[in-house]
Scaffold this motif. Structure first.
Motif, mmCIF file in Angstrom:
data_model
loop_
_atom_site.group_PDB
_atom_site.id
_atom_site.type_symbol
_atom_site.label_atom_id
_atom_site.label_comp_id
_atom_site.label_asym_id
_atom_site.label_seq_id
_atom_site.Cartn_x
_atom_site.Cartn_y
_atom_site.Cartn_z
ATOM 1 N N ASN A 78 0.796 -1.216 0.000
ATOM 2 C CA ASN A 78 0.000 0.000 0.000
ATOM 3 C C ASN A 78 0.839 1.282 0.000
ATOM 4 O O ASN A 78 0.454 2.271 0.615
ATOM 5 C CB ASN A 78 -0.856 -0.054 1.283
ATOM 6 C CG ASN A 78 -2.177 0.651 1.101
ATOM 7 O OD1 ASN A 78 -2.495 1.057 -0.009
ATOM 8 N ND2 ASN A 78 -2.904 0.807 2.189
ATOM 9 N N THR A 79 1.980 1.295 -0.703
ATOM 10 C CA THR A 79 2.910 2.420 -0.544
ATOM 11 C C THR A 79 2.324 3.772 -0.954
ATOM 12 O O THR A 79 2.778 4.805 -0.510
ATOM 13 C CB THR A 79 4.207 2.204 -1.350
ATOM 14 O OG1 THR A 79 3.818 1.810 -2.653
ATOM 15 C CG2 THR A 79 5.085 1.154 -0.728
ATOM 16 N N GLU A 80 1.311 3.782 -1.806
ATOM 17 C CA GLU A 80 0.706 5.051 -2.232
ATOM 18 C C GLU A 80 -0.167 5.663 -1.142
ATOM 19 O O GLU A 80 -0.426 6.856 -1.137
ATOM 20 C CB GLU A 80 -0.166 4.831 -3.479
ATOM 21 C CG GLU A 80 0.613 4.442 -4.717
ATOM 22 C CD GLU A 80 1.448 5.596 -5.247
ATOM 23 O OE1 GLU A 80 0.899 6.689 -5.417
ATOM 24 O OE2 GLU A 80 2.656 5.398 -5.455
ATOM 25 N N LYS A 81 -0.668 4.818 -0.253
ATOM 26 C CA LYS A 81 -1.679 5.307 0.692
ATOM 27 C C LYS A 81 -1.132 5.587 2.093
ATOM 28 O O LYS A 81 -1.830 6.173 2.915
ATOM 29 C CB LYS A 81 -2.816 4.284 0.794
ATOM 30 C CG LYS A 81 -3.602 4.116 -0.485
ATOM 31 C CD LYS A 81 -5.082 4.433 -0.277
ATOM 32 C CE LYS A 81 -5.865 4.440 -1.549
ATOM 33 N NZ LYS A 81 -6.518 3.150 -1.805
ATOM 34 N N VAL A 82 0.083 5.140 2.394
ATOM 35 C CA VAL A 82 0.603 5.388 3.746
ATOM 36 C C VAL A 82 1.022 6.850 3.871
ATOM 37 O O VAL A 82 1.203 7.547 2.867
ATOM 38 C CB VAL A 82 1.806 4.463 4.097
ATOM 39 C CG1 VAL A 82 1.354 3.025 4.156
ATOM 40 C CG2 VAL A 82 2.972 4.668 3.164
ATOM 41 N N SER A 83 1.187 7.303 5.128
ATOM 42 C CA SER A 83 1.524 8.715 5.326
ATOM 43 C C SER A 83 2.954 9.001 4.880
ATOM 44 O O SER A 83 3.820 8.128 4.907
ATOM 45 C CB SER A 83 1.351 9.100 6.797
ATOM 46 O OG SER A 83 2.388 8.537 7.584
ATOM 47 N N LEU A 84 3.176 10.262 4.527
ATOM 48 C CA LEU A 84 4.524 10.706 4.189
ATOM 49 C C LEU A 84 5.422 10.572 5.424
ATOM 50 O O LEU A 84 6.606 10.276 5.323
ATOM 51 C CB LEU A 84 4.446 12.163 3.729
ATOM 52 C CG LEU A 84 5.673 12.808 3.140
ATOM 53 C CD1 LEU A 84 6.222 11.997 1.978
ATOM 54 C CD2 LEU A 84 5.318 14.219 2.665
ATOM 55 N N GLY A 85 4.804 10.770 6.604
ATOM 56 C CA GLY A 85 5.548 10.638 7.853
ATOM 57 C C GLY A 85 6.121 9.241 8.043
ATOM 58 O O GLY A 85 7.220 9.084 8.567
ATOM 59 N N LEU A 86 5.375 8.216 7.615
ATOM 60 C CA LEU A 86 5.881 6.850 7.765
ATOM 61 C C LEU A 86 7.148 6.661 6.925
ATOM 62 O O LEU A 86 8.096 6.009 7.347
ATOM 63 C CB LEU A 86 4.812 5.827 7.363
ATOM 64 C CG LEU A 86 5.159 4.379 7.685
ATOM 65 C CD1 LEU A 86 5.169 4.136 9.195
ATOM 66 C CD2 LEU A 86 4.179 3.412 7.018
ATOM 67 N N PHE A 87 7.158 7.277 5.744
ATOM 68 C CA PHE A 87 8.340 7.170 4.884
ATOM 69 C C PHE A 87 9.535 7.901 5.501
ATOM 70 O O PHE A 87 10.654 7.407 5.515
ATOM 71 C CB PHE A 87 8.001 7.752 3.502
ATOM 72 C CG PHE A 87 9.016 7.443 2.447
ATOM 73 C CD1 PHE A 87 9.214 6.144 2.004
ATOM 74 C CD2 PHE A 87 9.777 8.463 1.881
ATOM 75 C CE1 PHE A 87 10.149 5.859 1.019
ATOM 76 C CE2 PHE A 87 10.720 8.185 0.895
ATOM 77 C CZ PHE A 87 10.903 6.873 0.465
ATOM 78 N N GLY A 88 9.257 9.094 6.045
ATOM 79 C CA GLY A 88 10.339 9.912 6.606
ATOM 80 C C GLY A 88 10.717 9.556 8.030
ATOM 81 O O GLY A 88 11.665 10.120 8.589
ATOM 82 N N TYR A 89 10.010 8.607 8.625
ATOM 83 C CA TYR A 89 10.187 8.185 10.022
ATOM 84 C C TYR A 89 11.659 8.098 10.466
ATOM 85 O O TYR A 89 12.033 8.643 11.515
ATOM 86 C CB TYR A 89 9.471 6.832 10.149
ATOM 87 C CG TYR A 89 9.489 6.094 11.438
ATOM 88 C CD1 TYR A 89 8.307 5.854 12.147
ATOM 89 C CD2 TYR A 89 10.667 5.567 11.971
ATOM 90 C CE1 TYR A 89 8.302 5.139 13.330
ATOM 91 C CE2 TYR A 89 10.667 4.857 13.144
ATOM 92 C CZ TYR A 89 9.490 4.647 13.820
ATOM 93 O OH TYR A 89 9.493 3.943 14.987
ATOM 94 N N PRO A 90 12.538 7.446 9.687
ATOM 95 C CA PRO A 90 13.919 7.300 10.181
ATOM 96 C C PRO A 90 14.686 8.619 10.272
ATOM 97 O O PRO A 90 15.636 8.717 11.044
ATOM 98 C CB PRO A 90 14.589 6.377 9.160
ATOM 99 C CG PRO A 90 13.466 5.728 8.409
ATOM 100 C CD PRO A 90 12.332 6.705 8.417
ATOM 101 N N ALA A 91 14.272 9.649 9.499
ATOM 102 C CA ALA A 91 14.980 10.936 9.597
ATOM 103 C C ALA A 91 14.644 11.596 10.936
ATOM 104 O O ALA A 91 15.505 12.205 11.580
ATOM 105 C CB ALA A 91 14.595 11.852 8.435
ATOM 106 N N LEU A 92 13.385 11.455 11.370
ATOM 107 C CA LEU A 92 13.014 11.984 12.685
ATOM 108 C C LEU A 92 13.707 11.180 13.783
ATOM 109 O O LEU A 92 14.142 11.740 14.796
ATOM 110 C CB LEU A 92 11.486 11.943 12.856
ATOM 111 C CG LEU A 92 10.950 12.438 14.201
ATOM 112 C CD1 LEU A 92 11.335 13.895 14.463
ATOM 113 C CD2 LEU A 92 9.419 12.279 14.271
#
Ligand code: AMP
Ligand code: TRP
Length: 342
Positions: free
Chosen positions: A126-140
Protein backbone atom coordinates in the motif's frame (compact mmCIF):
# COMPACT_ATOMS: atom_id res chain seq x y z
CA UNK A 1 32.75 21.71 22.07
CA UNK A 2 34.36 22.80 18.80
CA UNK A 3 33.08 21.70 15.38
CA UNK A 4 36.14 19.56 14.91
CA UNK A 5 35.95 17.60 18.17
CA UNK A 6 36.69 13.92 17.57
CA UNK A 7 33.88 11.47 18.38
CA UNK A 8 35.58 10.54 21.64
CA UNK A 9 35.15 14.13 22.83
CA UNK A 10 31.38 13.79 22.90
CA UNK A 11 29.81 13.38 26.32
CA UNK A 12 28.88 9.68 26.70
CA UNK A 13 25.12 10.00 26.36
CA UNK A 14 22.42 7.41 25.81
CA UNK A 15 19.17 8.08 23.98
CA UNK A 16 16.40 5.64 23.17
CA UNK A 17 12.69 5.73 22.47
CA UNK A 18 9.58 3.62 22.33
CA UNK A 19 6.35 4.38 20.49
CA UNK A 20 3.21 4.89 22.59
CA UNK A 21 1.20 3.10 19.94
CA UNK A 22 -0.18 0.37 22.20
CA UNK A 23 0.78 -1.38 25.41
CA UNK A 24 4.30 -2.47 26.27
CA UNK A 25 5.23 -6.06 25.46
CA UNK A 26 7.75 -8.48 26.89
CA UNK A 27 9.71 -7.81 23.67
CA UNK A 28 10.04 -4.12 24.55
CA UNK A 29 11.02 -4.99 28.09
CA UNK A 30 13.69 -7.58 27.31
CA UNK A 31 14.89 -6.04 24.02
CA UNK A 32 15.08 -2.47 25.23
CA UNK A 33 13.91 -1.34 28.66
CA UNK A 34 16.02 -3.71 30.75
CA UNK A 35 19.11 -2.27 29.10
CA UNK A 36 17.80 1.29 29.52
CA UNK A 37 17.65 0.64 33.26
CA UNK A 38 21.15 -0.83 33.54
CA UNK A 39 22.74 1.96 31.49
CA UNK A 40 21.53 4.51 34.06
CA UNK A 41 24.14 3.15 36.44
CA UNK A 42 26.98 3.17 33.93
CA UNK A 43 29.01 6.22 32.93
CA UNK A 44 26.34 7.80 30.75
CA UNK A 45 23.82 10.57 30.82
CA UNK A 46 20.58 8.83 29.86
CA UNK A 47 17.57 10.21 28.00
CA UNK A 48 14.50 8.03 27.40
CA UNK A 49 11.59 9.08 25.28
CA UNK A 50 7.99 8.30 24.41
CA UNK A 51 8.04 8.94 20.66
CA UNK A 52 4.50 10.16 20.11
CA UNK A 53 5.39 11.94 16.87
CA UNK A 54 6.54 8.59 15.49
CA UNK A 55 3.39 6.86 16.71
CA UNK A 56 1.14 9.11 14.59
CA UNK A 57 2.86 8.00 11.38
CA UNK A 58 0.00 5.48 11.48
CA UNK A 59 -3.46 6.42 12.77
CA UNK A 60 -3.80 6.80 16.55
CA UNK A 61 -7.05 7.60 18.27
CA UNK A 62 -6.27 10.81 20.26
CA UNK A 63 -7.63 9.53 23.58
CA UNK A 64 -5.72 6.26 23.16
CA UNK A 65 -2.52 8.11 22.30
CA UNK A 66 -2.76 10.22 25.43
CA UNK A 67 -3.47 7.15 27.57
CA UNK A 68 -0.72 5.07 25.96
CA UNK A 69 1.85 7.86 26.37
CA UNK A 70 1.19 8.09 30.11
CA UNK A 71 1.07 4.31 30.44
CA UNK A 72 4.42 4.01 28.67
CA UNK A 73 5.90 6.57 31.05
CA UNK A 74 4.50 4.52 33.93
CA UNK A 75 6.04 1.39 32.37
CA UNK A 76 9.46 3.03 32.16
CA UNK A 77 9.34 4.17 35.77
CA UNK A 78 7.88 0.90 37.08
CA UNK A 79 10.66 -1.01 35.28
CA UNK A 80 13.31 0.98 37.14
CA UNK A 81 13.96 4.11 35.10
CA UNK A 82 14.39 6.79 37.71
CA UNK A 83 13.40 10.36 36.83
CA UNK A 84 16.25 11.38 39.15
CA UNK A 85 18.86 9.46 37.18
CA UNK A 86 17.46 9.79 33.66
CA UNK A 87 15.73 12.45 31.64
CA UNK A 88 12.31 11.05 30.79
CA UNK A 89 10.43 12.87 28.05
CA UNK A 90 7.57 12.85 25.63
CA UNK A 91 8.92 13.67 22.16
CA UNK A 92 6.37 16.33 21.17
CA UNK A 93 7.15 18.31 24.34
CA UNK A 94 10.71 18.90 23.12
CA UNK A 95 10.20 20.76 19.82
CA UNK A 96 13.86 20.54 18.77
CA UNK A 97 13.28 16.88 17.75
CA UNK A 98 10.87 17.89 14.99
CA UNK A 99 12.94 20.93 14.06
CA UNK A 100 16.11 18.92 13.52
CA UNK A 101 13.94 16.27 11.87
CA UNK A 102 13.11 18.76 9.13
CA UNK A 103 16.79 19.50 8.49
CA UNK A 104 17.43 15.76 8.24
CA UNK A 105 14.55 15.37 5.77
CA UNK A 106 16.70 17.56 3.58
CA UNK A 107 19.88 15.54 4.23
CA UNK A 108 18.50 11.99 3.88
CA UNK A 109 17.88 10.65 0.36
CA UNK A 110 14.65 9.09 -0.92
CA UNK A 111 16.56 5.96 -1.93
CA UNK A 112 17.84 5.40 1.61
CA UNK A 113 14.34 5.57 3.03
CA UNK A 114 12.93 3.28 0.37
CA UNK A 115 15.31 0.53 1.48
CA UNK A 116 14.11 0.48 5.11
CA UNK A 117 12.61 -2.94 5.88
CA UNK A 118 10.38 -1.56 8.65
CA UNK A 119 8.81 0.83 6.11
CA UNK A 120 8.34 -1.99 3.62
CA UNK A 121 6.77 -4.21 6.31
CA UNK A 122 4.44 -1.50 7.59
CA UNK A 123 3.45 -0.16 4.18
CA UNK A 124 3.06 -3.57 2.55
CA UNK A 125 1.69 -3.24 -0.99
CA UNK A 126 0.00 0.00 0.00
CA UNK A 127 2.91 2.42 -0.54
CA UNK A 128 0.71 5.05 -2.23
CA UNK A 129 -1.68 5.31 0.69
CA UNK A 130 0.60 5.39 3.75
CA UNK A 131 1.52 8.72 5.33
CA UNK A 132 4.52 10.71 4.19
CA UNK A 133 5.55 10.64 7.85
CA UNK A 134 5.88 6.85 7.77
CA UNK A 135 8.34 7.17 4.88
CA UNK A 136 10.34 9.91 6.61
CA UNK A 137 10.19 8.19 10.02
CA UNK A 138 13.92 7.30 10.18
CA UNK A 139 14.98 10.94 9.60
CA UNK A 140 13.01 11.98 12.69
CA UNK A 141 14.53 9.05 14.57
CA UNK A 142 18.01 10.27 13.60
CA UNK A 143 17.03 13.72 14.87
CA UNK A 144 15.82 12.24 18.19
CA UNK A 145 19.27 10.80 18.74
CA UNK A 146 21.48 13.49 17.26
CA UNK A 147 19.71 16.49 18.81
CA UNK A 148 21.32 15.20 22.04
CA UNK A 149 24.64 14.31 20.37
CA UNK A 150 23.87 10.87 21.83
CA UNK A 151 26.75 8.44 21.50
CA UNK A 152 24.97 5.15 22.36
CA UNK A 153 21.49 3.86 21.51
CA UNK A 154 20.17 0.68 23.18
CA UNK A 155 17.52 -1.01 21.01
CA UNK A 156 16.23 -4.40 19.89
CA UNK A 157 17.59 -6.07 16.77
CA UNK A 158 14.79 -4.69 14.55
CA UNK A 159 16.16 -1.14 14.87
CA UNK A 160 19.64 -1.92 13.56
CA UNK A 161 18.95 -0.67 10.05
CA UNK A 162 17.48 2.60 11.34
CA UNK A 163 20.61 3.16 13.40
CA UNK A 164 22.82 2.57 10.39
CA UNK A 165 20.79 5.23 8.61
CA UNK A 166 21.29 7.57 11.58
CA UNK A 167 25.04 7.14 11.14
CA UNK A 168 24.70 7.83 7.40
CA UNK A 169 22.73 11.01 8.06
CA UNK A 170 25.30 12.24 10.61
CA UNK A 171 28.15 11.46 8.23
CA UNK A 172 26.46 13.15 5.24
CA UNK A 173 25.64 16.26 7.27
CA UNK A 174 29.22 16.47 8.58
CA UNK A 175 30.59 15.94 5.07
CA UNK A 176 28.24 18.31 3.23
CA UNK A 177 28.86 21.18 5.65
CA UNK A 178 32.55 20.37 6.24
CA UNK A 179 32.14 19.96 10.00
CA UNK A 180 32.57 17.25 12.61
CA UNK A 181 29.46 18.24 14.48
CA UNK A 182 27.30 15.14 14.85
CA UNK A 183 28.69 11.98 16.49
CA UNK A 184 28.58 8.65 14.71
CA UNK A 185 26.32 6.83 17.13
CA UNK A 186 26.94 3.29 18.42
CA UNK A 187 23.99 0.89 18.53
CA UNK A 188 23.81 -1.21 21.71
CA UNK A 189 22.08 -4.48 20.78
CA UNK A 190 22.93 -6.97 23.50
CA UNK A 191 21.56 -9.79 25.61
CA UNK A 192 19.75 -13.08 25.17
CA UNK A 193 16.55 -11.50 23.89
CA UNK A 194 17.33 -8.81 21.34
CA UNK A 195 14.57 -10.31 19.21
CA UNK A 196 11.70 -11.84 21.18
CA UNK A 197 9.43 -13.81 18.87
CA UNK A 198 5.66 -14.29 18.81
CA UNK A 199 4.39 -17.05 21.13
CA UNK A 200 2.21 -18.31 18.27
CA UNK A 201 4.77 -18.23 15.45
CA UNK A 202 8.52 -18.46 16.05
CA UNK A 203 9.27 -16.75 12.73
CA UNK A 204 7.45 -13.49 13.64
CA UNK A 205 8.56 -10.77 16.04
CA UNK A 206 6.51 -10.34 19.22
CA UNK A 207 4.69 -7.08 18.54
CA UNK A 208 2.08 -4.83 20.10
CA UNK A 209 0.43 -4.58 16.70
CA UNK A 210 -0.08 -8.35 16.20
CA UNK A 211 -3.86 -8.95 15.97
CA UNK A 212 -3.53 -12.03 18.21
CA UNK A 213 -3.22 -11.12 21.90
CA UNK A 214 -2.06 -14.69 22.59
CA UNK A 215 1.06 -13.97 20.50
CA UNK A 216 2.51 -11.62 23.11
CA UNK A 217 2.89 -11.00 26.80
CA UNK A 218 1.75 -7.49 27.67
CA UNK A 219 3.37 -5.76 30.62
CA UNK A 220 -0.14 -5.17 31.97
CA UNK A 221 -1.17 -8.88 31.82
CA UNK A 222 -2.04 -10.41 35.19
CA UNK A 223 -0.37 -13.54 36.54
CA UNK A 224 -3.05 -15.93 35.25
CA UNK A 225 -2.97 -14.48 31.76
CA UNK A 226 0.83 -14.69 31.61
CA UNK A 227 0.78 -18.31 32.78
CA UNK A 228 -1.96 -19.24 30.31
CA UNK A 229 -0.21 -17.62 27.35
CA UNK A 230 3.03 -19.45 28.16
CA UNK A 231 1.20 -22.76 28.62
CA UNK A 232 -0.39 -22.32 25.19
CA UNK A 233 2.77 -21.08 23.47
CA UNK A 234 3.62 -23.01 20.32
CA UNK A 235 6.46 -25.53 20.78
CA UNK A 236 7.74 -28.69 19.15
CA UNK A 237 7.43 -32.25 20.49
CA UNK A 238 11.13 -32.76 21.32
CA UNK A 239 12.82 -32.44 24.69
CA UNK A 240 15.03 -29.42 25.37
CA UNK A 241 18.67 -29.82 24.31
CA UNK A 242 21.52 -29.40 26.78
CA UNK A 243 23.45 -26.89 24.63
CA UNK A 244 22.54 -23.82 22.56
CA UNK A 245 23.54 -25.56 19.30
CA UNK A 246 20.61 -27.95 19.81
CA UNK A 247 18.16 -25.09 19.36
CA UNK A 248 19.08 -24.67 15.71
CA UNK A 249 16.00 -24.86 13.47
CA UNK A 250 13.74 -24.89 16.53
CA UNK A 251 12.57 -21.25 16.56
CA UNK A 252 9.80 -21.67 19.15
CA UNK A 253 12.01 -23.64 21.55
CA UNK A 254 14.81 -21.13 21.10
CA UNK A 255 12.46 -18.25 21.80
CA UNK A 256 11.21 -19.66 25.09
CA UNK A 257 14.74 -20.46 26.25
CA UNK A 258 15.93 -16.98 25.25
CA UNK A 259 13.08 -15.44 27.23
CA UNK A 260 13.95 -17.56 30.26
CA UNK A 261 17.65 -16.64 30.01
CA UNK A 262 16.94 -12.93 29.65
CA UNK A 263 14.46 -12.84 32.52
CA UNK A 264 16.79 -14.80 34.78
CA UNK A 265 19.93 -12.94 33.66
CA UNK A 266 21.64 -16.12 32.53
CA UNK A 267 23.18 -17.24 29.25
CA UNK A 268 21.29 -19.72 27.09
CA UNK A 269 23.93 -22.38 27.84
CA UNK A 270 23.52 -21.85 31.60
CA UNK A 271 19.76 -22.30 31.27
CA UNK A 272 20.14 -25.43 29.15
CA UNK A 273 22.64 -26.92 31.58
CA UNK A 274 19.75 -26.94 34.08
CA UNK A 275 16.75 -27.74 31.93
CA UNK A 276 18.29 -29.80 29.09
CA UNK A 277 16.36 -33.07 28.67
CA UNK A 278 13.09 -31.66 30.01
CA UNK A 279 9.87 -31.75 28.01
CA UNK A 280 8.00 -28.50 27.48
CA UNK A 281 5.30 -29.71 29.86
CA UNK A 282 7.90 -29.42 32.63
CA UNK A 283 9.74 -26.35 31.36
CA UNK A 284 6.75 -24.12 30.63
CA UNK A 285 5.46 -23.90 34.22
CA UNK A 286 8.96 -22.88 35.38
CA UNK A 287 9.09 -20.21 32.69
CA UNK A 288 5.61 -19.01 33.65
CA UNK A 289 6.59 -18.80 37.31
CA UNK A 290 9.73 -16.83 36.47
CA UNK A 291 7.84 -14.47 34.12
CA UNK A 292 5.16 -13.79 36.71
CA UNK A 293 7.76 -13.21 39.44
CA UNK A 294 9.60 -10.66 37.28
CA UNK A 295 6.65 -8.95 35.58
CA UNK A 296 3.86 -8.86 38.16
CA UNK A 297 5.60 -6.27 40.38
CA UNK A 298 6.14 -4.06 37.32
CA UNK A 299 2.53 -4.27 36.21
CA UNK A 300 1.16 -3.54 39.68
CA UNK A 301 3.50 -0.55 40.03
CA UNK A 302 2.34 0.66 36.59
CA UNK A 303 -1.27 0.48 37.76
CA UNK A 304 -0.39 2.44 40.90
CA UNK A 305 1.39 5.15 38.90
CA UNK A 306 -1.52 5.36 36.44
CA UNK A 307 -3.87 6.20 39.28
CA UNK A 308 -2.12 9.60 39.48
CA UNK A 309 -1.69 10.82 35.89
CA UNK A 310 -0.99 14.39 37.07
CA UNK A 311 2.21 13.14 38.71
CA UNK A 312 3.28 11.49 35.44
CA UNK A 313 2.60 14.74 33.61
CA UNK A 314 4.74 16.62 36.14
CA UNK A 315 7.62 14.21 35.60
CA UNK A 316 7.37 14.66 31.82
CA UNK A 317 7.19 18.45 32.10
CA UNK A 318 10.36 18.42 34.22
CA UNK A 319 12.04 16.06 31.75
CA UNK A 320 11.20 18.38 28.85
CA UNK A 321 12.85 21.34 30.61
CA UNK A 322 15.99 19.32 31.33
CA UNK A 323 16.07 17.99 27.78
CA UNK A 324 15.79 21.42 26.20
CA UNK A 325 18.91 22.57 28.02
CA UNK A 326 20.74 20.03 25.87
CA UNK A 327 18.75 20.23 22.64
CA UNK A 328 18.27 23.99 22.23
CA UNK A 329 22.01 24.82 21.93
CA UNK A 330 22.60 21.86 19.59
CA UNK A 331 19.73 22.94 17.33
CA UNK A 332 20.94 26.55 17.40
CA UNK A 333 24.42 25.48 16.35
CA UNK A 334 22.94 23.29 13.60
CA UNK A 335 20.98 26.26 12.24
CA UNK A 336 24.16 28.33 12.25
CA UNK A 337 26.04 25.65 10.35
CA UNK A 338 23.24 25.38 7.78
CA UNK A 339 23.18 29.16 7.27
CA UNK A 340 19.97 30.16 8.94
CA UNK A 341 19.87 33.76 10.12
CA UNK A 342 19.14 33.89 13.81
P1 AMP B 1 8.56 -0.17 19.43
O1 AMP B 1 7.57 -0.82 20.31
O2 AMP B 1 8.50 -0.67 18.02
O3 AMP B 1 8.59 1.32 19.54
O4 AMP B 1 9.98 -0.68 19.96
C1 AMP B 1 10.63 -0.11 21.07
C2 AMP B 1 11.90 -0.85 21.41
O5 AMP B 1 11.61 -2.21 21.77
C3 AMP B 1 12.91 -0.92 20.27
O6 AMP B 1 14.22 -0.81 20.80
C4 AMP B 1 12.68 -2.27 19.68
O7 AMP B 1 13.83 -2.78 19.04
C5 AMP B 1 12.35 -3.08 20.94
N1 AMP B 1 11.50 -4.23 20.59
C6 AMP B 1 10.22 -4.19 20.13
N2 AMP B 1 9.75 -5.44 19.92
C7 AMP B 1 10.78 -6.28 20.25
C8 AMP B 1 10.92 -7.71 20.25
N3 AMP B 1 9.93 -8.51 19.87
N4 AMP B 1 12.10 -8.22 20.68
C9 AMP B 1 13.11 -7.41 21.09
N5 AMP B 1 13.05 -6.07 21.09
C10 AMP B 1 11.89 -5.50 20.69
N1 TRP C 1 11.89 3.39 15.80
C1 TRP C 1 11.91 2.94 17.16
C2 TRP C 1 11.00 1.71 17.26
O1 TRP C 1 10.01 1.58 16.60
C3 TRP C 1 11.47 4.00 18.13
C4 TRP C 1 12.38 5.19 18.11
C5 TRP C 1 12.10 6.44 17.65
C6 TRP C 1 13.71 5.20 18.60
N2 TRP C 1 13.17 7.24 17.82
C7 TRP C 1 14.17 6.53 18.40
C8 TRP C 1 14.56 4.23 19.16
C9 TRP C 1 15.49 6.92 18.74
C10 TRP C 1 15.87 4.63 19.49
C11 TRP C 1 16.32 5.94 19.29
O2 TRP C 1 11.27 0.89 18.06
Amino acid sequence: MSDTAPASKFTPRVFSGIQPSGGLTLGNYLGAIKRFVSMQDEDFETVYCMVDLHAITVWQDPADLRHNTRELAAGFIASGISPDKSILINQSQVPEHAQLGWIFNCVARMGWMGRMTQFKDKAGKNTEKVSLGLFGYPALMAADILVYHATHVPVGEDQKQHLELTRDIAAKFNHDYGVDFFPITEPVIEGAATRVMSLRDGSKKMSKSDPSDASRINMTDDADTIAKKIRKAKTDPDALPSEAAGLENRPEARNLVNIYAALNEQTVDQVLADVGGQQFGTFKPQLAELAVAKLAPISSEMARLMSDPAEIDRILAKGALQAREITAPILKKTYDIVGMVS
